[in-house]
Design a protein around this motif. Structure first.
Motif, PDB file in Angstrom:
ATOM      1  N   GLN A 100       8.589  38.082  20.497  1.00 60.37           N
ATOM      2  CA  GLN A 100       8.015  38.409  19.195  1.00 60.37           C
ATOM      3  C   GLN A 100       6.848  39.386  19.324  1.00 60.37           C
ATOM      4  N   SER A 101       6.008  39.199  20.344  1.00 63.88           N
ATOM      5  CA  SER A 101       4.891  40.127  20.573  1.00 63.88           C
ATOM      6  C   SER A 101       5.398  41.524  20.866  1.00 63.88           C
ATOM      7  N   TYR A 102       6.415  41.627  21.688  1.00 66.47           N
ATOM      8  CA  TYR A 102       6.980  42.937  22.013  1.00 66.47           C
ATOM      9  C   TYR A 102       7.532  43.607  20.752  1.00 66.47           C
ATOM     10  N   GLY A 114      18.363  46.527  35.574  1.00 67.04           N
ATOM     11  CA  GLY A 114      18.333  47.239  34.299  1.00 67.04           C
ATOM     12  C   GLY A 114      16.966  47.121  33.647  1.00 67.04           C
ATOM     13  N   GLU A 115      16.621  48.117  32.877  1.00 67.04           N
ATOM     14  CA  GLU A 115      15.303  48.140  32.245  1.00 67.04           C
ATOM     15  C   GLU A 115      15.179  47.064  31.167  1.00 67.04           C
ATOM     16  N   ARG A 116      13.978  46.460  31.165  1.00 63.71           N
ATOM     17  CA  ARG A 116      13.620  45.503  30.117  1.00 63.71           C
ATOM     18  C   ARG A 116      12.208  45.810  29.669  1.00 63.71           C
ATOM     19  N   GLY A 117      11.972  45.657  28.390  1.00 58.46           N
ATOM     20  CA  GLY A 117      10.653  45.926  27.845  1.00 58.46           C
ATOM     21  C   GLY A 117       9.620  44.922  28.302  1.00 58.46           C
ATOM     22  N   PHE A 118       8.366  45.334  28.250  1.00 61.57           N
ATOM     23  CA  PHE A 118       7.257  44.428  28.554  1.00 61.57           C
ATOM     24  C   PHE A 118       6.056  44.808  27.717  1.00 61.57           C
ATOM     25  N   VAL A 119       5.139  43.872  27.605  1.00 61.79           N
ATOM     26  CA  VAL A 119       3.872  44.095  26.924  1.00 61.79           C
ATOM     27  C   VAL A 119       2.763  43.495  27.782  1.00 61.79           C
ATOM     28  N   VAL A 120       1.656  44.236  27.890  1.00 62.91           N
ATOM     29  CA  VAL A 120       0.484  43.781  28.648  1.00 62.91           C
ATOM     30  C   VAL A 120      -0.696  43.710  27.693  1.00 62.91           C
ATOM     31  N   ASP A 121      -1.383  42.580  27.723  1.00 62.53           N
ATOM     32  CA  ASP A 121      -2.644  42.424  26.996  1.00 62.53           C
ATOM     33  C   ASP A 121      -3.747  42.701  28.012  1.00 62.53           C
ATOM     34  N   LEU A 122      -4.373  43.873  27.924  1.00 62.42           N
ATOM     35  CA  LEU A 122      -5.361  44.275  28.927  1.00 62.42           C
ATOM     36  C   LEU A 122      -6.584  43.368  28.994  1.00 62.42           C
ATOM     37  N   PRO A 123      -7.211  42.990  27.866  1.00 65.22           N
ATOM     38  CA  PRO A 123      -8.402  42.141  27.970  1.00 65.22           C
ATOM     39  C   PRO A 123      -8.146  40.789  28.643  1.00 65.22           C
ATOM     40  N   SER A 124      -7.001  40.185  28.352  1.00 60.22           N
ATOM     41  CA  SER A 124      -6.731  38.867  28.947  1.00 60.22           C
ATOM     42  C   SER A 124      -6.008  38.978  30.287  1.00 60.22           C
ATOM     43  N   GLY A 125      -5.494  40.173  30.594  1.00 66.84           N
ATOM     44  CA  GLY A 125      -4.780  40.354  31.855  1.00 66.84           C
ATOM     45  C   GLY A 125      -3.449  39.637  31.896  1.00 66.84           C
ATOM     46  N   THR A 126      -2.762  39.580  30.760  1.00 64.72           N
ATOM     47  CA  THR A 126      -1.464  38.908  30.734  1.00 64.72           C
ATOM     48  C   THR A 126      -0.334  39.922  30.614  1.00 64.72           C
ATOM     49  N   PHE A 127       0.767  39.608  31.274  1.00 62.26           N
ATOM     50  CA  PHE A 127       1.968  40.426  31.292  1.00 62.26           C
ATOM     51  C   PHE A 127       3.120  39.581  30.781  1.00 62.26           C
ATOM     52  N   GLY A 128       3.955  40.159  29.941  1.00 61.86           N
ATOM     53  CA  GLY A 128       5.141  39.453  29.472  1.00 61.86           C
ATOM     54  C   GLY A 128       6.324  40.395  29.410  1.00 61.86           C
ATOM     55  N   ARG A 129       7.387  40.037  30.107  1.00 57.45           N
ATOM     56  CA  ARG A 129       8.617  40.833  30.064  1.00 57.45           C
ATOM     57  C   ARG A 129       9.550  40.204  29.038  1.00 57.45           C
ATOM     58  N   VAL A 130      10.169  41.046  28.228  1.00 56.64           N
ATOM     59  CA  VAL A 130      11.072  40.566  27.185  1.00 56.64           C
ATOM     60  C   VAL A 130      12.197  39.781  27.844  1.00 56.64           C
ATOM     61  N   PRO A 131      12.426  38.557  27.390  1.00 60.35           N
ATOM     62  CA  PRO A 131      13.483  37.737  27.998  1.00 60.35           C
ATOM     63  C   PRO A 131      14.872  38.284  27.689  1.00 60.35           C
ATOM     64  N   ASP A 132      15.781  37.993  28.591  1.00 67.08           N
ATOM     65  CA  ASP A 132      17.186  38.352  28.433  1.00 67.08           C
ATOM     66  C   ASP A 132      17.849  37.371  27.470  1.00 67.08           C
ATOM     67  N   GLY A 133      18.954  37.742  26.885  1.00 65.79           N
ATOM     68  CA  GLY A 133      19.679  36.870  25.966  1.00 65.79           C
ATOM     69  C   GLY A 133      19.906  35.464  26.479  1.00 65.79           C
ATOM     70  N   PRO A 134      20.441  35.293  27.715  1.00 59.16           N
ATOM     71  CA  PRO A 134      20.688  33.935  28.213  1.00 59.16           C
ATOM     72  C   PRO A 134      19.424  33.081  28.325  1.00 59.16           C
ATOM     73  N   GLU A 135      18.268  33.725  28.499  1.00 54.08           N
ATOM     74  CA  GLU A 135      17.021  32.967  28.613  1.00 54.08           C
ATOM     75  C   GLU A 135      16.608  32.353  27.276  1.00 54.08           C
ATOM     76  N   LEU A 136      17.216  32.814  26.192  1.00 52.47           N
ATOM     77  CA  LEU A 136      16.841  32.335  24.867  1.00 52.47           C
ATOM     78  C   LEU A 136      17.932  31.511  24.194  1.00 52.47           C
ATOM     79  N   LEU A 137      18.926  31.081  24.960  1.00 48.38           N
ATOM     80  CA  LEU A 137      20.047  30.352  24.367  1.00 48.38           C
ATOM     81  C   LEU A 137      19.679  28.962  23.879  1.00 48.38           C
ATOM     82  N   SER A 138      18.824  28.277  24.609  1.00 48.88           N
ATOM     83  CA  SER A 138      18.527  26.897  24.236  1.00 48.88           C
ATOM     84  C   SER A 138      17.045  26.718  23.923  1.00 48.88           C
ATOM     85  N   PRO A 139      16.725  26.410  22.678  1.00 50.32           N
ATOM     86  CA  PRO A 139      15.327  26.160  22.323  1.00 50.32           C
ATOM     87  C   PRO A 139      14.721  24.967  23.058  1.00 50.32           C
ATOM     88  N   ARG A 140      15.567  24.121  23.638  1.00 54.08           N
ATOM     89  CA  ARG A 140      15.060  22.949  24.368  1.00 54.08           C
ATOM     90  C   ARG A 140      14.791  23.244  25.844  1.00 54.08           C
TER      91      ARG A 140
END
Length: 136
Positions: A127-129, A89-115
């Motif tokens: 948050q960046s997305y 399934g599609e998930r959003g992403f953001v790329v910072d071209l100057p630094s060459g970094t890629f970040g895909r928006v995490p899924d709900g389960p990936e954010l369940l535990s702050p620890r």
């Protein structure tokens, strides 16, 4: 007219070589499905696809909705296959071209535990997305 045995062999080996090239082309399979690559240009499209391939290790990713966010960021959606070979399934992403970094928006389960390991990085991508890629 009879063909010589050597000619038949050369044709067969040429066919096998072509088939091998077709089967060994995973980097070419990565596609921008909706033509949105035209909005960011070929150089940035190549860079975005390379970062997706590198970060997600997914040569057959389907990319859509490419768009610029300011002068240095590209936003979009990506759909990759899981271990079973099914698209997740599609998930959003953001790329910072100057630094060459890629970040895909995490899924709900990936954010369940702050620890959990990597939580802060995943939350920063989310948050960046939201800040850069979603319309107000």
């Amino acid at each position: 007219m009879q063909s010589r045995p050597g000619a038949r062999c050369r044709r067969a080996s040429a066919c096998l070589a072509f088939l091998a090239l077709v089967l060994m082309r995973p980097a070419w399979a990565q596609t921008v499905e909706d033509g949105s690559d035209g909005t960011i240009g070929p150089a940035d499209t190549t860079r975005v696809l390379a970062l997706i391939r590198q970060d997600l290790n997914s040569p057959d990713a389907k990319v859509t909705q490419l768009r610029r966010s300011g002068a240095s960021h590209v936003c979009g959606s990506v759909n990759v296959k899981n271990r079973d070979g099914l698209y997740t399934g599609e998930r959003g992403f953001v790329v910072d071209l100057p630094s060459g970094t890629f970040g895909r928006v995490p899924d709900g389960p990936e954010l369940l535990s702050p620890r959990a390991a990597g939580f802060a990085g995943k939350e920063a991508i989310r948050q960046s997305y939201f800040r850069l890629c979603l319309d107000d």
